[in-house]
Design a protein around this motif. Structure first.
Motif, mmCIF file in Angstrom:
data_model
loop_
_atom_site.group_PDB
_atom_site.id
_atom_site.type_symbol
_atom_site.label_atom_id
_atom_site.label_comp_id
_atom_site.label_asym_id
_atom_site.label_seq_id
_atom_site.Cartn_x
_atom_site.Cartn_y
_atom_site.Cartn_z
ATOM 1 N N GLU A 64 -48.341 19.418 15.115
ATOM 2 C CA GLU A 64 -48.741 18.645 13.924
ATOM 3 C C GLU A 64 -47.629 17.657 13.602
ATOM 4 N N GLY A 65 -47.891 16.832 12.586
ATOM 5 C CA GLY A 65 -46.887 15.873 12.151
ATOM 6 C C GLY A 65 -45.955 16.490 11.113
ATOM 7 N N LEU A 107 -49.519 24.028 9.613
ATOM 8 C CA LEU A 107 -50.054 24.263 8.276
ATOM 9 C C LEU A 107 -51.578 24.152 8.361
ATOM 10 N N TYR A 150 -45.026 25.051 -2.299
ATOM 11 C CA TYR A 150 -45.550 23.906 -3.045
ATOM 12 C C TYR A 150 -46.960 23.570 -2.585
ATOM 13 N N VAL A 156 -49.701 19.907 -2.672
ATOM 14 C CA VAL A 156 -49.952 18.513 -3.059
ATOM 15 C C VAL A 156 -51.461 18.312 -3.024
ATOM 16 N N LEU A 161 -54.084 13.577 9.885
ATOM 17 C CA LEU A 161 -54.937 14.080 8.799
ATOM 18 C C LEU A 161 -54.053 14.624 7.697
ATOM 19 N N SER A 162 -54.173 14.069 6.500
ATOM 20 C CA SER A 162 -53.414 14.636 5.379
ATOM 21 C C SER A 162 -53.984 14.178 4.048
ATOM 22 N N THR A 163 -53.595 14.903 3.023
ATOM 23 C CA THR A 163 -54.030 14.624 1.664
ATOM 24 C C THR A 163 -53.776 13.166 1.285
ATOM 25 N N LYS A 167 -46.581 26.985 3.217
ATOM 26 C CA LYS A 167 -46.203 25.663 2.701
ATOM 27 C C LYS A 167 -44.939 25.805 1.855
ATOM 28 N N HIS A 199 -57.038 24.259 -2.076
ATOM 29 C CA HIS A 199 -55.596 24.183 -2.369
ATOM 30 C C HIS A 199 -55.125 25.434 -3.097
ATOM 31 N N ASN A 254 -38.594 18.642 8.965
ATOM 32 C CA ASN A 254 -39.620 17.615 8.755
ATOM 33 C C ASN A 254 -38.988 16.326 8.240
ATOM 34 N N GLY A 281 -54.091 22.624 7.182
ATOM 35 C CA GLY A 281 -54.302 21.434 6.346
ATOM 36 C C GLY A 281 -55.695 21.408 5.752
ATOM 37 N N ILE A 282 -55.765 20.967 4.500
ATOM 38 C CA ILE A 282 -57.073 20.876 3.834
ATOM 39 C C ILE A 282 -57.876 19.725 4.458
ATOM 40 N N ARG A 302 -57.621 18.639 7.491
ATOM 41 C CA ARG A 302 -58.044 19.147 8.806
ATOM 42 C C ARG A 302 -59.316 19.992 8.654
ATOM 43 N N HIS A 337 -45.760 15.691 8.031
ATOM 44 C CA HIS A 337 -46.532 15.950 6.807
ATOM 45 C C HIS A 337 -48.002 15.604 7.010
HETATM 46 N N1 PDD Z 1 -48.147 17.506 3.531
HETATM 47 N N2 PDD Z 1 -48.871 19.647 8.067
HETATM 48 C C1 PDD Z 1 -47.769 19.559 7.304
HETATM 49 C C2 PDD Z 1 -46.472 20.022 7.858
HETATM 50 C C3 PDD Z 1 -47.864 19.036 5.999
HETATM 51 O O1 PDD Z 1 -46.767 18.972 5.227
HETATM 52 C C4 PDD Z 1 -49.114 18.575 5.513
HETATM 53 C C5 PDD Z 1 -49.277 18.019 4.134
HETATM 54 C C6 PDD Z 1 -50.229 18.673 6.357
HETATM 55 C C7 PDD Z 1 -51.600 18.226 5.934
HETATM 56 O O2 PDD Z 1 -52.147 19.113 4.985
HETATM 57 P P1 PDD Z 1 -53.174 18.626 3.869
HETATM 58 O O3 PDD Z 1 -54.334 18.000 4.578
HETATM 59 O O4 PDD Z 1 -53.531 19.861 3.161
HETATM 60 O O5 PDD Z 1 -52.455 17.616 3.014
HETATM 61 C C8 PDD Z 1 -50.066 19.226 7.620
HETATM 62 C C9 PDD Z 1 -48.122 17.195 2.124
HETATM 63 C C10 PDD Z 1 -49.161 16.256 1.675
HETATM 64 C C11 PDD Z 1 -46.709 16.789 1.744
HETATM 65 O O6 PDD Z 1 -45.790 17.491 2.137
HETATM 66 O O7 PDD Z 1 -46.525 15.798 1.055
#
Ligand code: PDD
Length: 278
Positions: A178-179, A202, A31, A33, A240-242, A146, A47, A153, A204-205, A207, A181
């Protein structure tokens, strides 16, 4: 709500996913996001590249990813989100076939679902900071893909919520990865540190954008493991996340980070991020 499902734009309630779908049976899918600011996709190319890589790692090659830009645009239009803040969700699974572990034959089409939903950010969290908890990283060793297999999680995040925290951050072999999400970064003596891009996180964008911003702003940045035992020496920490962009961490378990307020580097990066979005 109008969504995209296997080539058609239809009301969400009309989507029929087979009980044989391998996404349902095996979490055999990936997937993405993507954040939309005022109707515009943010960092779309990154992405699409990540989606292509995730698909490749699952040996699901050959999809024309060009279509997703158009699908996202049409979804925003159909749902009157073309001037709004929104999230685009895209999921692709290996399709529906009688349950067996082996991949189905080439004739089985993948299942593609995409939706656009309105998104309301929470500026208070970005201004005040949030609490995180630390949890053992019990996930598999391909966190760079992803995939929709997110049970560890989900369980860790629920534990964070039950403890009044905004995120659970994983610890593997003593290091903060990392977290559930989000990615994680900390500042030590003016230097931003984040876990190296590897199979354990992951890519991350957000990041990647933050590392770009560090270069632009001459903030030293290092992709290096942060050990849990060193965490109390960090001056600043951020998620850091979307969805959450750059969110300061004010508390880890029961202790406060620095003076409990977002630090100067976090704020500088937040301002630069805002400028980039604008
Ligand atoms: N999660 N690490 C994990 C495990 C994630 O699921 C995500 C994003 C990120 C941050 O990646 P990005 O900056 O590309 O959003 C890091 C998405 C948003 C989600 O599962 O909803």
């Amino acid at each position: 709500m109008i969504v995209y499902f296997n080539g058609q734009f239809i009301p969400k309630e009309n989507v029929g996913i087979s009980p044989d779908d391998r996404g349902f049976l095996f979490a055999d899918g990936v997937y993405e996001v993507i954040r939309v600011y005022h109707g515009q996709l943010f960092q779309a190319d990154r992405h699409w590249q990540r989606l292509a890589r995730s698909l490749g790692e699952l040996r699901m090659d050959g999809l024309d990813l060009e279509i997703f830009g158009q699908i996202a645009g049409r979804l925003l239009d159909e749902n009157h989100l073309d001037n709004s803040d929104a999230l685009i969700y895209i999921q692709i699974t290996r399709g529906a076939a009688p349950r067996q572990h082996a991949f189905p034959g080439q004739e089985t089409p993948v299942t593609i679902y995409a939706a656009a939903s309105p998104f309301t950010p929470s500026p208070e969290k970005m201004e005040r900071g949030v609490k995180i908890i630390l949890m053992p990283d019990i996930r598999w060793a391909r966190c760079d893909i992803k995939t929709v297999a997110l049970l560890p999680n989900v369980l860790a995040y629920q534990q964070a919520r039950d403890g009044g925290a905004e995120e659970a951050v994983f610890v593997r072999d003593g290091a903060i990865t990392e977290g559930t999400h989000s990615n994680f970064a900390a500042v030590f003596a003016g230097q931003l540190v984040t876990y190296p891009q590897s199979h354990y996180i992951l890519a991350g964008i957000t990041r990647a954008v933050v590392l770009d911003l560090c270069r632009e702003l001459n903030i030293p940045a290092n992709e290096f493991p942060i050990f849990e035992k060193d965490l109390p020496h960090a001056d600043e920490m951020m998620l850091l996340s979307t969805a959450s962009e750059i969110t300061p961490v004010a508390q880890v378990d029961h202790w406060q980070v620095g003076n409990g307020k977002p630090g100067p580097i976090t704020q500088k990066l937040q301002q630069a991020f805002r400028k980039l979005v604008d």
